[in-house]
Enzyme design. Structure first.
Site, short mmCIF file in Angstrom:
data_model
loop_
_atom_site.label_atom_id
_atom_site.label_comp_id
_atom_site.label_asym_id
_atom_site.label_seq_id
_atom_site.Cartn_x
_atom_site.Cartn_y
_atom_site.Cartn_z
N GLU A 1 -8.14 -3.77 5.00
CA GLU A 1 -8.05 -3.62 3.55
C GLU A 1 -6.98 -4.52 2.96
O GLU A 1 -7.15 -5.08 1.87
CB GLU A 1 -7.76 -2.16 3.20
N ARG B 1 -10.59 17.75 5.81
CA ARG B 1 -11.39 18.05 4.61
C ARG B 1 -12.76 18.57 5.02
O ARG B 1 -13.37 18.08 5.97
CB ARG B 1 -11.55 16.80 3.74
N ASN C 1 0.88 -1.18 0.00
CA ASN C 1 0.00 0.00 0.00
C ASN C 1 0.91 1.22 0.00
O ASN C 1 1.50 1.58 1.02
CB ASN C 1 -0.90 -0.03 1.24
N ARG D 1 -2.51 -2.01 -3.68
CA ARG D 1 -3.65 -1.10 -3.56
C ARG D 1 -3.46 0.03 -4.56
O ARG D 1 -2.42 0.69 -4.59
CB ARG D 1 -3.73 -0.51 -2.16
N HIS E 1 -12.33 4.43 -0.58
CA HIS E 1 -12.40 3.52 0.56
C HIS E 1 -13.17 2.24 0.20
O HIS E 1 -13.65 1.53 1.09
CB HIS E 1 -13.07 4.15 1.79
#
Length: 351
Positions: A333, A214, A7, A64, A153
């Site tokens: 993940e 954000r 990743n 990923r 995601h």
């Protein structure tokens, strides 16, 4: 089968090594190589360090990849065509796809002769209904620039959905789920009968929930207004919305939920930041419950979703019915990537 999952970020590579032939799957090794370009000269050197640390024969590598655009509906075996396609979508994910491409390129050289698989964050949302992923702007912008909701995601949302099916002892294709990935980046997805039918993140990860730094959803007219009032360009205002807003921007203290929870009873701005954070999630849960005509379970995952029961309790108040289960499921993940890599590798060997 021993599978290495990579990743990659611009200055780091997170890795996990799995034995997927075991039942259940076994984690053999994991780690994070940081400060690439500073302490470590290159991604190539970082990969060599990782291989020295894992010290194992590797049968396949899973990568990923954040953005697969509107081309990839599932994970795929990497070849030159796949690499070119990932390059094509770099404009849509300039911070994420380039380091993935660099790691893929170097790892295929260093660990050659074995399958390498790309697992896309966006793939879970590939076949959302058009009414969910189209924006109400001139259609030609989609045709010319591929402007649509992509979602992110996805690997995490897919993983916790599958885990919920086992916990609830009900087939995934019979469930209506709302999955909440809450960390520094936050997103929420409506999963009906195993398919994602809507999600909060959009063309970029900026849309949707309030996050660590954000802003999430806002009136787009705010952007030119701030530009005029502050005398700044579009890059500066986007920097503000991505890196100086959200929990950090409102609280003027931190984007770390642990720090904010300590101060919530003492600081009005911190309380306001948390109230907005919780309210926005409630709105999405209510909307997605309506879109699916009900909900069997709401799932919380990610750093905040897994470790802040008080926040989860506040989110659930008044919005989740007695008939709806609430689950806190740790995401993995990398395990999802490893399982996809195993499946694709086995299928490729049968051909």
């Amino acid at each position: 089968m021993i599978i290495l999952v990579l990743n990659s970020g611009s200055s780091s590579i997170k890795y996990k090594l799995f034995d997927i032939s075991k039942d259940p799957e076994k984690l053999l090794n994991k780690g994070l190589v940081e400060r690439i370009g500073l302490k470590i000269p290159s991604h190539k050197q970082a990969l060599e360090d990782i291989l020295n640390k894992v010290g194992s024969k590797i049968d396949a590598v899973g990568h990923r990849v954040v953005h697969g655009g509107d081309r990839f509906s599932k994970s795929v075996l990497i070849d030159d065509d796949v690499i070119r396609a990932i390059e094509d979508f770099t404009e849509l994910a300039p911070l994420h796809n380039p380091p993935s491409l660099l790691t893929i390129s170097e790892s295929r050289k260093i660990i050659s002769g074995i399958p390498h698989v790309a697992v896309f964050d966006t793939a879970f949302y590939y076949d959302m209904p058009e009414c969910a992923y189209f924006y109400a702007i001139p259609y030609r912008f989609y045709e010319k620039y591929k402007i649509r909701k992509y979602g992110f995601h996805g690997t995490s949302h897919r993983y916790v959905s599958e885990q919920a099916s086992g916990i609830l002892k009900k087939p995934l294709n019979k469930l209506k789920l709302i999955t909440c990935h809450l960390g520094n980046g936050c997103s929420i997805t409506a999963v009906k009968n195993g398919k994602a039918i809507d999600t909060s993140m959009g063309f970029t990860p900026l849309e949707g929930l309030v996050m660590g730094t954000r802003s999430g959803d806002l009136d787009p007219a705010i952007i030119p207004y701030i530009m005029e009032k502050e005398n700044i360009d579009v890059n500066a205002v986007m920097e503000t919305l991505n890196k100086k807003s959200g929990l950090l921007g409102v609280s003027e203290l931190s984007n770390d939920m642990r720090e904010l929870m300590k101060e919530k009873g003492k600081n009005k701005k911190v309380k306001l930041a948390l109230d907005i954070f919780i309210y926005r999630i409630k709105k999405y849960i209510g909307a997605y419950t309506g879109v699916m005509s009900g909900c069997d379970a709401v799932i919380f995952t990610g750093g905040i979703g897994e470790n802040n029961p008080d926040i989860v309790k506040e989110i659930c108040k008044g919005v989740i019915s007695k008939d709806t289960k609430t689950l806190m499921i740790p995401t993995d993940e990398e395990l999802m990537i490893a399982c996809d890599t195993y499946r694709i590798t086995v299928n490729s060997q049968k051909k």
